[in-house]
Scaffold this motif. Structure first.
Motif, PDB file in Angstrom:
ATOM      1  N   ASP A 207       0.568  -1.415  -0.071  1.00  0.00           N
ATOM      2  CA  ASP A 207      -0.408  -0.110   0.123  1.00  0.00           C
ATOM      3  C   ASP A 207       1.171   1.541  -0.143  1.00  0.00           C
ATOM      4  N   ALA A 210      -1.307   4.616  -1.055  1.00  0.00           N
ATOM      5  CA  ALA A 210      -1.857   4.626  -0.058  1.00  0.00           C
ATOM      6  C   ALA A 210      -1.354   5.635   1.698  1.00  0.00           C
ATOM      7  N   THR A 253      -7.889   0.282  -0.565  1.00  0.00           N
ATOM      8  CA  THR A 253      -6.534  -0.459  -0.106  1.00  0.00           C
ATOM      9  C   THR A 253      -7.847  -2.078   0.110  1.00  0.00           C
TER      10      THR A 253
END
Length: 403
Positions: A207, A210, A253
Motif C-alpha cells: 500500500d 496510500a 486498499t
C-alpha cells in the motif's frame, strides 16, 4: 508533468501493437452493487495485460542509435512480455532479465514474443541490478515498468478508450502498483471529461501509494505481501506520485481475501479469468471500499489475466472459503468399525458433498483407541456450513473448523 497531449501522442504507437479492449456491462455485478458496472477487460489485451501499451510507446521514442543498441528491462511477468512483444514488432533487440525462479510459463511466454531472456538472481531486485549492468555494458535503453512518462502516456490510452465509450462515466477504478497505469488513465480521463472521479486501489499488503498520500511524501511499504503479485511494489514511482497526488481523487486498499473472492466471482459469473491485480478494482467496488451512489456508472479496470495455474487453484479455494462454499473440519472418531461410516452418513444427510478425507490413527495428539479425521467439504453457503457443524456437535462430535 504528464499531459493529455502526451497521452494522445502515444495513441498511434500503441494502436500499432495493442488492441482496443472491450468495455462490457455486467448485469451480475450491477445487481450485487446497485451500481451500473462496466468492466474494462484489459485482461484480453495482447500478452494478457495493459503493460504492452506503455512498452510500445516507450520503444517508439527510441532514436536510431538506441534502436540499433536495443533495450533491456527486468521483470518477472507482465512487463517482460509487454516489452518483448513491443520490441519484436518494432524490430528492436530486447533482453529481459528475470529471476532464476520465475514461473516457467512466464519465461516461455517472454521468449515466445521474441526476447532473449537472462535468468539471474533469486528475486526481482537482483534481476533489476543485472539489467542495469547490461544497460551500461551494452548501451541499451532501460525500459522502466512504470516510472517513465512515455510508459505512463501509453497506459493512459486506456483512459481515452473509456472516455470515448462511456462519456457519462462517474467513477473509474484503477489498480496501483508503481503508479504508471493510474497516472496515465487519470491524466486522460481528467483531460477528456468534465466530471469524473478516479479511484486507485492497492492490496493492503502493498500500500505504498496510500501511505505516501497520507504522509505527503513517497513512503515505501516494508514486507510486501499479497496474492496480487502484479501490483506487489514496495514504493510508488518518483514520477508517478505527483500525478497521483494531483489527479487521483482517492486511494483505497483491499485485503487478499477480498481479492480472492472478486477473482472467483469473475471466473464463475462472468467467465472472465484475471490475475490478482486484475481483480482488485472490482474487489474495491464490491466491498464498498469507497463511497458511491446507487445507479452510479462505475468502470473497474481489470488490468491483467496472467495468473499461474498453481496460484489460480489456491486463490479460487480462498474465494470459495469466503463464499462459504468450501469447509475444512477436523474431528475425532472412536477407532472401531462403522465409526467413519456413521460420520459420512450424517454429513450426507445434511446434503454436504465430501471432497477429501484424511484418516489418521497414528497421531500422538489423540488417544490410542481414536482416529483423527480431516474432511474437505463442499457447502452451499456459510449458513449451510454452520448448520452442518451444529448437527455434528449435536450428535456428539467435537468439531474444529480449519478453514
Amino acid at each position: 508533468m504528464l499531459t493529455l497531449s502526451d497521452v494522445h501522442a502515444a495513441r498511434e504507437a500503441v494502436d500499432e501493437v495493442a488492441r482496443q479492449t472491450p468495455l462490457e456491462h455486467s448485469n451480475t455485478f450491477s445487481e450485487q452493487t446497485n451500481a451500473e458496472i462496466h468492466l474494462k477487460l484489459e485482461n484480453l489485451q495482447r500478452t494478457g495485460s495493459f503493460k504492452i501499451r506503455g512498452a510500445a510507446n516507450r520503444i517508439a521514442q527510441l532514436t536510431d542509435a538506441e534502436t540499433e543498441a536495443g533495450v533491456v528491462t527486468a521483470s518477472a511477468g507482465n512487463h517482460a512480455q509487454g516489452v518483448a512483444l513491443a520490441a519484436e514488432r518494432a524490430g528492436v533487440d530486447a533482453k529481459i532479465v528475470m529471476p532464476q525462479y520465475a514461473p516457467v510459463s512466464k519465461v516461455d511466454a517472454t521468449k515466445s514474443y521474441g526476447a532473449r531472456v537472462v535468468l539471474h538472481g533469486a528475486d526481482y531486485d537482483a534481476a533489476q541490478t543485472r539489467a542495469h549492468e547490461i544497460e551500461r555494458e551494452e548501451s541499451r535503453t532501460y525500459v522502466h515498468a512504470f516510472d517513465d512518462e512515455f510508459v505512463m502516456a501509453g497506459q493512459g490510452t486506456i483512459g481515452l478508450e473509456i472516455a470515448e465509450a462511456i462519456p457519462r462515466v462517474d467513477t473509474v477504478v484503477v489498480p496501483i502498483g508503481g503508479g504508471g497505469l493510474i497516472s496515465g488513465v487519470a491524466t486522460a480521463l481528467k483531460g477528456e471529461l468534465d466530471d469524473v472521479r478516479v479511484v486507485g486501489v492497492q492490496a493492503s499488503g502493498a500500500d505504498s501509494a496510500a501511505r505516501s498520500l497520507s504522509k505527503g511524501r513517497r513512503t515505501a511499504t516494508t514486507g510486501v505481501d499479497t496474492i496480487a503479485d502484479g501490483i506487489a511494489v514496495s514504493e510508488v514511482g518518483e514520477r508517478t506520485f505527483p500525478v497521483i497526488r494531483e489527479r487521483v481523487d482517492e486511494v483505497v486498499t483491499v485485503s487478499d481475501e477480498e481479492i480472492a473472492l472478486a477473482l472467483t466471482l469473475l471466473l464463475e459469473r462472468s467467465k472472465t479469468l484475471v490475475e490478482g491485480a486484475g481483480a482488485v478494482a472490482l474487489a474495491a467496488v464490491r466491498e464498498r471500499a469507497f463511497d458511491y451512489d446507487d445507479g452510479e456508472v462505475i468502470v473497474p479496470t481489470l488490468c491483467g489475466g496472467n495468473i499461474d495455474l498453481n496460484q489460480l487453484t489456491t486463490v479460487v479455494m480462498r474465494g470459495l472459503v469466503q463464499m462459504g462454499r468450501y469447509l475444512r473440519i477436523r474431528t475425532e472418531l472412536k477407532d472401531r468399525p462403522g465409526a467413519l461410516e456413521g460420520l459420512i452418513e450424517l454429513i450426507s444427510t445434511n446434503d454436504v458433498n465430501i471432497y477429501a478425507i484424511r484418516h489418521d490413527r497414528t497421531s500422538r495428539d489423540i488417544a490410542v483407541n481414536a482416529a483423527d479425521v480431516v474432511l474437505d467439504l463442499e457447502t452451499r453457503d456459510e449458513d449451510h456450513g454452520a448448520a452442518l457443524v451444529a448437527a455434528l456437535e449435536e450428535h456428539g462430535y467435537d468439531v474444529e473448523v480449519l478453514v
